[in-house]
Design an enzyme around this catalytic site. Structure first.
Site, short mmCIF file in Angstrom:
data_model
loop_
_atom_site.label_atom_id
_atom_site.label_comp_id
_atom_site.label_asym_id
_atom_site.label_seq_id
_atom_site.Cartn_x
_atom_site.Cartn_y
_atom_site.Cartn_z
N CYS A 89 0.84 -1.20 0.00
CA CYS A 89 0.00 0.00 0.00
C CYS A 89 0.88 1.25 0.00
CB CYS A 89 -0.94 0.00 1.20
SG CYS A 89 -2.39 -1.06 1.02
N ASP A 113 10.40 -6.46 -8.87
CA ASP A 113 10.72 -7.06 -7.58
C ASP A 113 12.13 -6.64 -7.16
OD1 ASP A 113 9.50 -9.81 -5.96
OD2 ASP A 113 11.57 -9.17 -5.54
N HIS A 148 -6.38 -2.68 -1.10
CA HIS A 148 -5.73 -3.69 -0.26
C HIS A 148 -6.59 -4.95 -0.17
CE1 HIS A 148 -3.09 -5.31 2.86
NE2 HIS A 148 -4.21 -5.86 3.31
N ASN A 203 1.78 -16.42 -4.02
CA ASN A 203 1.98 -17.19 -2.80
C ASN A 203 0.92 -16.77 -1.79
OD1 ASN A 203 4.31 -18.50 -3.79
ND2 ASN A 203 5.55 -16.70 -3.29
N HIS A 207 -0.26 -8.37 1.04
CA HIS A 207 -1.08 -7.60 0.10
C HIS A 207 -1.03 -8.45 -1.17
CE1 HIS A 207 -2.25 -3.46 -1.72
NE2 HIS A 207 -2.23 -4.33 -2.73
N HIS A 212 -0.46 -10.18 -4.43
CA HIS A 212 0.45 -9.83 -5.52
C HIS A 212 0.70 -11.05 -6.37
CE1 HIS A 212 2.86 -10.97 -2.00
NE2 HIS A 212 3.76 -11.46 -2.84
N HIS A 272 3.45 -12.60 -9.00
CA HIS A 272 4.80 -12.52 -9.55
C HIS A 272 4.73 -12.87 -11.04
CE1 HIS A 272 6.94 -12.93 -5.53
NE2 HIS A 272 5.75 -13.40 -5.21
P1 AMP Z 1 6.01 -13.19 -1.48
O1 AMP Z 1 7.15 -13.87 -0.78
O2 AMP Z 1 5.31 -14.04 -2.49
O3 AMP Z 1 5.06 -12.56 -0.49
O4 AMP Z 1 6.65 -12.04 -2.35
C1 AMP Z 1 7.02 -10.80 -1.84
C2 AMP Z 1 7.98 -10.21 -2.81
O5 AMP Z 1 8.10 -8.83 -2.54
C3 AMP Z 1 9.40 -10.81 -2.76
O6 AMP Z 1 9.73 -11.38 -4.02
C4 AMP Z 1 10.27 -9.61 -2.41
O7 AMP Z 1 11.52 -9.64 -3.07
C5 AMP Z 1 9.41 -8.45 -2.87
N1 AMP Z 1 9.67 -7.19 -2.20
C6 AMP Z 1 9.79 -6.96 -0.88
N2 AMP Z 1 9.99 -5.65 -0.63
C7 AMP Z 1 10.00 -5.03 -1.84
C8 AMP Z 1 10.17 -3.69 -2.27
N3 AMP Z 1 10.37 -2.68 -1.39
N4 AMP Z 1 10.13 -3.40 -3.59
C9 AMP Z 1 9.92 -4.40 -4.49
N5 AMP Z 1 9.75 -5.70 -4.15
C10 AMP Z 1 9.78 -6.01 -2.84
ZN ZN Z 2 -1.83 -3.26 1.21
#
Ligand code: AMP
Ligand code: ZN
Length: 114
Positions: free
Chosen positions: A7, A30, A46, A87, A98, A100, A102
């Site tokens: 967010c 990422d 969210h 995930n 939140h 997402h 990939h």
């Molecule tokens: P997950 O483990 O599926 O929840 O994925 C979270 C993803 O967010 C991971 O691949 C992290 O590398 C990525 N991540 C965490 N912080 C940031 C950030 N500030 N900017 C971009 N990606 C991020």
């Molecule tokens: Zn959020």
């Protein structure tokens, strides 16, 4: 959600490398790429995870997949193929709560899903 990292990224309070944005979807690189192309696509609203998708909020999921197809073309990975992963929860190893998706591509990915 005040304490939600994504967010804050959507609001511009934490920097990100934006690759796509529309009224309901935001996409950015990422920070820890696992493939030559690794982009996260998130709803601006969210939603905690895939487990929180309902009839009331699911329209944004189709918007996310429309955006993902555009992003894959823009990034030059649509032809060779790519993977979209979300995930969910502890066993799914979700680290940011939140929703997402990939987008991974740019090389031949491993076959293991678990
Ligand atoms: P997950 O483990 O599926 O929840 O994925 C979270 C993803 O967010 C991971 O691949 C992290 O590398 C990525 N991540 C965490 N912080 C940031 C950030 N500030 N900017 C971009 N990606 C991020
Ligand atoms: Zn959020």
């Amino acid at each position: 959600m005040e304490d939600c990292l994504f967010c804050k990224i959507i609001k511009g309070e934490i920097p990100s490398t934006k690759v796509y944005e529309d009224e309901s979807v935001y996409a950015f690189k990422d920070i820890n790429p696992l493939a030559p192309v690794h982009i996260l696509v998130v709803p601006k609203e969210h939603i905690g995870s895939a487990a929180e998708i309902t009839a009331e909020n699911s329209a944004v999921v189709s918007k996310i997949f429309e955006a993902a197809a555009k992003i894959a073309k823009d990034q030059g990975i649509a032809g060779d193929g790519f993977r979209i992963v979300t995930n969910c929860g502890e066993n799914g190893c979700q680290s940011v709560h939140h929703l997402h998706f990939h987008i991974l591509g740019g090389r031949k990915l491993g076959v293991e899903m678990g």
